[in-house]
Design an enzyme around this catalytic site. Structure first.
Site, short mmCIF file in Angstrom:
data_model
loop_
_atom_site.label_atom_id
_atom_site.label_comp_id
_atom_site.label_asym_id
_atom_site.label_seq_id
_atom_site.Cartn_x
_atom_site.Cartn_y
_atom_site.Cartn_z
N HIS A 1 12.00 11.98 -1.29
CA HIS A 1 12.89 12.73 -0.40
C HIS A 1 14.02 11.84 0.07
CE1 HIS A 1 10.19 10.64 2.29
NE2 HIS A 1 11.04 10.84 3.27
N LYS B 1 4.76 6.08 6.52
CA LYS B 1 5.15 4.92 7.33
C LYS B 1 6.67 4.86 7.48
CE LYS B 1 2.96 1.28 5.91
NZ LYS B 1 2.48 0.01 5.35
N LYS C 1 4.38 2.18 -4.27
CA LYS C 1 3.52 1.00 -4.21
C LYS C 1 3.23 0.54 -5.62
CE LYS C 1 1.30 -1.33 -0.95
NZ LYS C 1 1.62 -1.36 0.49
N SER D 1 11.97 -5.47 6.04
CA SER D 1 12.45 -5.32 4.66
C SER D 1 13.73 -4.48 4.64
CB SER D 1 11.40 -4.60 3.80
OG SER D 1 10.44 -5.51 3.32
N1 GLU Z 1 3.55 -4.19 1.62
C1 GLU Z 1 4.05 -3.91 2.94
C2 GLU Z 1 3.50 -2.59 3.45
O1 GLU Z 1 2.44 -2.15 3.06
C3 GLU Z 1 5.55 -4.03 3.01
C4 GLU Z 1 6.31 -3.02 2.22
C5 GLU Z 1 7.82 -3.29 2.20
O2 GLU Z 1 8.29 -4.18 2.90
O3 GLU Z 1 8.48 -2.57 1.46
O4 GLU Z 1 4.02 -1.98 4.33
#
Ligand code: GLU
Length: 480
Positions: free
Chosen positions: A70, A99, A111, A368
């Site tokens: 999205h 998240k 992921k 990030s």
């Molecule tokens: N691996 C981390 C998480 O589960 C960081 C992901 C990121 O910074 O894109 O949130």
């Protein structure tokens, strides 16, 4: 009242995420079919590739799953672990979508994972394997600054991100935004100050915000502030270490238990996090650490009497097998999915407050986001304003000094004020300020739903309601 969505069996991680999602959407009024569209993973790419190592070809299996587009790019870490599998990667990708929506980072969820024990290979071998995996993903645009931006996760860190960024640049020599293809890079390869500590720092800011709300503290059966609170941390990796360090050194909390791979340490008077961390780095485990009680069966320490439990390692560590023995009235999920849906149901009924993963560990993706913006703007945060800000402060301090000389000693500035006020914010201060603001704002969005709706009894459901609502609005805005 018992929950109709409650599981009567121990669900897998993937099932847990779906059960929690379903519980939330049952309370929403989404257009027909949109619920299903949001829940499913859009695509999962599986790759098997060979690398010549130690005289033979080794075959590795890796994944990159895209949960929701999205918003693009999609975002989420790459995990290196022997436990990686498609279901796990998809559950983690879904959590990334929720998240990012909750903390308002403008990304969809993704992921990745590689089935590997990173400790079984030396540095050169790891570089070869990582570059080859990155090559497979880059050539399919599954690593790309405008489409899919990975980051560190379990078993990966700055080193792997630097290799991935370099591999992308080798394959896209004229892409001026190439550095933004991955976050969590070292500073000298386009990284940002404060990214390594970010997830642990976010856990600290989340707890600080929780303790600003007397009603919420009371809901957990606690009182007072973070000062003196007894904390058990499971996992002293990047997230657990930074969270425990900041909470004990800056907020006065007492780390009474640390659980690691080879057992646990307990000490009622508080463990020295820095010393334990150094001990692990030197000795490979916590065993024989002087000045604390060693418990061989580390998982037992999850059941220790404490005020706050911080699971900061793997998914599923608090499950239907041990939930009844967990005594902590407040759990903050620094890891992704540490409490299964079954345990969640049990703990909720018992009155335990759980600060959910999609919020609690969002500090990583938040910083990030700042790194990605820095890479696209090609300038360090604070570079333009810092000295100008200092010059303006200098003017005010000069004026105050002149006035206090005129009015007498009792009007002089308090010690340290001048020095503190004069300093303009550098990149680290700005990153921490942006992260703190993000964690406060997202918590307030969750608690508003938690307290204003009679049918919402926990922070996790509230978090899902906020994030699914936001994802639904952006699908609607796209005309879907
Ligand atoms: N691996 C981390 C998480 O589960 C960081 C992901 C990121 O910074 O894109 O949130």
């Amino acid at each position: 009242m018992s929950d109709p969505n409650a599981p009567s069996f121990e669900p897998s991680f993937r099932e847990s995420v779906d059960i929690m999602f379903n519980r939330a959407v049952a309370l929403m009024d989404l257009p027909p079919g949109l619920e299903e569209k949001i829940r499913v993973c859009n695509a999962t790419y599986t790759v098997r590739f060979g690398v010549r190592l130690r005289g033979k070809i080794e075959t590795f299996t890796g994944y990159r799953s895209v949960h929701s587009e999205h918003m693009e790019p999609v975002k989420g870490g790459i995990r290196f672990s022997l436990g990686v599998n498609q279901n796990e990667v998809e559950a983690l990708a879904a959590l990334m979508s929720y998240k990012c929506a909750l903390v308002e980072t403008p990304f969809g969820g993704s992921k990745g994972g590689l089935c590997i024990d990173p400790r079984a290979w030396d540095d050169d071998e790891m570089e070869k394997i990582t570059r080859r995996f990155a090559y497979e993903l880059i050539k399919r645009d599954l690593i790309n600054p405008s489409q899919n931006v990975p980051a560190p996760d379990m078993g990966t860190g700055e080193r792997e991100m630097a290799w991935i960024a370099d591999q992308y640049k080798r394959m896209n020599t004229t892409d001026i935004n190439g550095a933004a293809c991955v976050t969590g890079k070292p500073i000298n390869a386009g990284g940002i100050q404060g990214r390594v500590e970010a997830t642990g720092r976010g856990v600290q800011y989340a707890l600080q915000e929780f303790f600003r709300h007397p009603e919420d503290i009371k809901a957990a059966g606690l009182s007072g502030t973070l000062d003196g609170k007894r904390i058990v941390v499971q996992g002293l990796g990047n997230v657990g270490y930074h969270a425990a360090k900041f909470l004990s050194e800056e907020d006065g909390s007492i780390i009474t238990g640390i659980i690691e791979r080879d057992g646990a340490l307990t000490e009622a008077g508080g463990l020295d996090v820095e010393a334990v961390h150094k001990w692990i780095a030197k000795n490979g485990g916590i065993k024989d650490y002087p000045g604390a009680t060693y418990v061989k069966d580390g998982a037992k320490v999850l059941e220790l009497d404490c005020d706050i439990l911080i699971p900061a390692a793997l998914e599923g560590v608090i499950n239907m097998g041990n939930a009844a023995n967990v005594k902590a009235p407040l759990i903050i999920e620094a890891a992704n999915g540490p409490v299964t849906a079954g345990a969640d149901e049990f703990l909720r009924e018992k009155g335990c407050v759980i600060i959910p993963d999609m919020y609690a560990n969002a500090g990583g993706v938040t910083v990030s986001y700042f790194e990605w913006v820095k890479n696209l703007s090609h300038i360090r945060f604070g570079r333009m304003q810092r000295r100008q800000e200092e010059a303006r402060h200098e003017l005010i301090v000069g004026e105050l000094q002149r006035l206090s000389e005129h009015l007498g000693d009792q009007w002089s500035m308090t010690p340290n004020f001048k020095q503190k006020y004069l300093r303009g914010a550098g990149e680290l201060e700005l990153v921490r300020s942006g992260l703190d603001d993000t964690m406060r704002t997202a918590y307030q969005a969750m608690r508003e739903v938690w307290h204003s709706r009679d049918d919402v009894h926990d922070l996790r459901t509230a978090a899902y309601l906020v994030s699914i609502g936001r994802i639904a609005s952006s699908y609607k805005a796209k005309g879907l």
